[in-house]
Design an enzyme around this catalytic site. Structure first.
Site, PDB file in Angstrom:
ATOM      1  N   ASN A 199      33.100 -15.537  -9.797  1.00 53.87           N
ATOM      2  CA  ASN A 199      32.022 -15.968 -10.703  1.00 53.87           C
ATOM      3  C   ASN A 199      32.418 -15.884 -12.173  1.00 53.87           C
ATOM      4  O   ASN A 199      31.625 -15.441 -13.024  1.00 53.87           O
ATOM      5  CB  ASN A 199      30.751 -15.144 -10.447  1.00 53.87           C
ATOM      6  N   ARG A 219      31.807 -14.328   3.513  1.00 51.84           N
ATOM      7  CA  ARG A 219      30.497 -13.846   3.912  1.00 51.84           C
ATOM      8  C   ARG A 219      30.045 -14.513   5.214  1.00 51.84           C
ATOM      9  O   ARG A 219      30.649 -15.483   5.664  1.00 51.84           O
ATOM     10  CB  ARG A 219      29.487 -14.096   2.784  1.00 51.84           C
TER      11      ARG A 219
END
Length: 380
Positions: free
Chosen positions: A103, A235
Site C-alpha cells: 500500500n 489472503r
C-alpha cells in the site's frame, strides 16, 4: 477635565479599536497559515510547499513513524497532528517489525522526505531517507524479489509481492536513484551502484516469475513463492491466479528498460498478448443504490454493449476464467456469488490494461522494435 460620559465614550472607542486590530491580526494569520492536508495528498504539492512549516511538521511525524528497521508501517495518516502522548507512544513502537512495502508504505515516505530535504536542506530528513534506502536494499532476496514485509517474514508476508504494485514501487524508486534523477542527487555513488544492481536482480526475478501455460508465457500472479517463483496465494480471497491488475505495473516497468534484451522483449510481448486475449467486453460494473444494504448500494455487473473493455483482477490459470472469492476461500466464477462484504470491499475489475495496450505498448514497439533498433542496441 473630561466628563464621565466622555471618558466612557473614549474607553469604548479604544476597546473597539483594539478589538478591530486583534481581528485583523487573526484574519491575516489565518490567511497566511499553511493549510493542513492529509497524508494521501502529501506527494502532490507544488515544489515550494515542501519548505514551509507544515511540510516540515509532517516530515517530523514521518520520522517518528519510522521503525528501527528503517521502514514504515502502512495505512496511517502521517500528516495528522500528534499529541505528546501519541508521540511518546510512537517512540515506544519503534522496535515493531511491521515495516512493509504494501500500500505504498516506505516508498511514499522516502519520496516525501526527499522532497522536504531538497526544499529545506535539513539533514535529518536526508539521513532518514538514506537509512530507508539501506532498508530496501537489505530486504531484497538474493534471487531479486522483495517480500511484502521485512523483517516480519511470516506466512504470505514472505512471498515475492507484486500485489498493489509493491515490488514495482520499490524498483521504480531504485531505478530513479540509480539513474541520478535530480530529486535524489544527495544519494552517494556507492548506494546508487547498489540500487542499480538491485534493479537488475529484480528484473531477473520478474522474468523467472512470469507464468507459462501450455508452452506460452502469460502474466504474473499477485505474489510468488520466494524460493520456487511459483504463483502463490495470499489472503483467503486472494487465490493463485493470473493478475489482470498487477501485471500492468510489471509490464509498464519492463517497458521503461533502456536497451531491453530479447528476454525482456518476449516478456512484454507475451503479457500484452495475454491481456488482449482476456479482455472483457459488453459489461459494466456499477453501484446499484439500495438503502436496505449496509453501504446503501450493491456492486453488480450489468450488460452494456458500448462499455469500455474491462479486465478481471484474477484469472484462473489454464482456463482464463475470471475468478472471485469470499472470506470462505471458496472460488466462484461470478461477482454475484460472493458475500456482500467482499463484493463491495475489493476491486474485482480494472480498466488499467486499456491504456497500456492502446498507447504504451504501441509507443514501446515503435521505439524499440522499429528499424531493427532492438537488435542493434541490445548487441544481439
Amino acid at each position: 477635565m473630561l466628563s464621565g460620559r466622555n471618558d466612557k465614550t473614549m474607553k469604548s472607542g479604544w476597546k473597539l479599536i483594539v478589538a478591530t486590530c486583534l481581528w485583523c491580526v487573526a484574519t491575516a494569520a489565518a490567511q497566511t497559515a499553511p493549510t493542513a492536508i492529509a497524508w494521501k495528498d502529501c506527494l502532490n504539492q507544488k515544489a515550494d510547499w515542501y519548505g514551509v512549516s507544515e511540510a516540515l511538521r509532517i516530515a517530523d511525524n514521518v520520522l517518528l513513524y519510522q521503525r528501527n528497521s528503517n521502514g514504515w508501517p502502512k495505512n496511517i495518516d502521517m500528516a495528522a497532528a500528534l499529541s505528546e502522548k501519541e508521540r511518546a507512544a510512537l517512540l515506544s513502537q519503534k522496535p515493531e517489525t511491521d515495516s512493509t512495502i504494501d500500500n505504498d508504505a516506505t516508498t511514499a515516505q522516502m519520496i516525501y522526505l526527499a522532497k522536504v530535504f531538497n526544499a529545506s536542506k535539513q539533514a535529518r530528513f536526508k539521513e532518514a531517507f538514506i537509512r530507508a534506502l539501506d532498508y530496501l536494499l537489505k530486504a531484497q532476496y538474493e534471487n531479486g524479489g522483495w517480500p511484502q514485509y521485512y523483517p516480519k517474514l511470516e506466512g504470505y508476508y514472505r512471498h515475492i509481492t507484486f500485489n498493489d504494485d509493491a515490488m514495482i514501487n520499490v524498483m521504480t524508486l531504485l531505478r530513479e536513484i540509480a539513474g541520478k534523477q535530480s530529486q535524489y542527487g544527495f544519494v552517494d555513488e556507492a548506494r546508487r551502484t547498489k540500487a542499480d544492481q538491485a534493479v537488475r536482480k529484480g528484473v531477473e526475478c520478474i522474468l523467472k516469475c512470469q507464468i507459462m501455460v501450455s508452452g506460452k508465457l502469460t502474466a504474473w500472479c499477485a505474489q510468488h513463492d520466494e524460493v520456487t517463483f511459483a504463483a502463490a496465494p495470499a489472503r483467503a480471497y486472494e487465490k493463485i491466479s493470473l493478475s489482470g491488475s498487477e501485471s500492468v505495473g510489471i509490464v509498464r516497468f519492463l517497458m521503461g528498460i533502456e536497451r531491453p534484451n530479447p528476454q525482456v522483449v518476449t516478456a512484454i510481448q507475451s503479457a500484452s498478448a495475454w491481456m488482449e486475449q482476456v479482455k472483457l467486453t459488453g459489461i459494466k460494473v456499477v453501484r446499484k443504490p439500495d438503502a436496505s444494504l449496509p453501504k446503501g448500494y450493491d456492486t453488480v455487473v450489468v450488460a452494456e454493449e458500448t462499455a469500455a473493455p474491462l479486465w478481471a483482477r484474477f484469472y484462473e490459470i489454464g482456463t482464463n476464467r475470471p475468478l472471485f472469492c469470499g472470506r470462505d476461500s471458496i472460488i466462484k466464477y461470478s461477482l454475484a456469488e460472493i458475500e456482500y462484504e467482499r463484493r463491495n470491499g475489493y476491486n474485482w475489475y480494472t480498466g488499467a490494461p486499456a491504456k497500456l495496450l492502446s498507447q504504451d505498448y504501441s509507443a514501446w514497439q515503435k521505439k524499440w522494435l522499429g528499424k531493427e533498433k532492438l537488435r542493434t542496441k541490445s548487441g544481439n
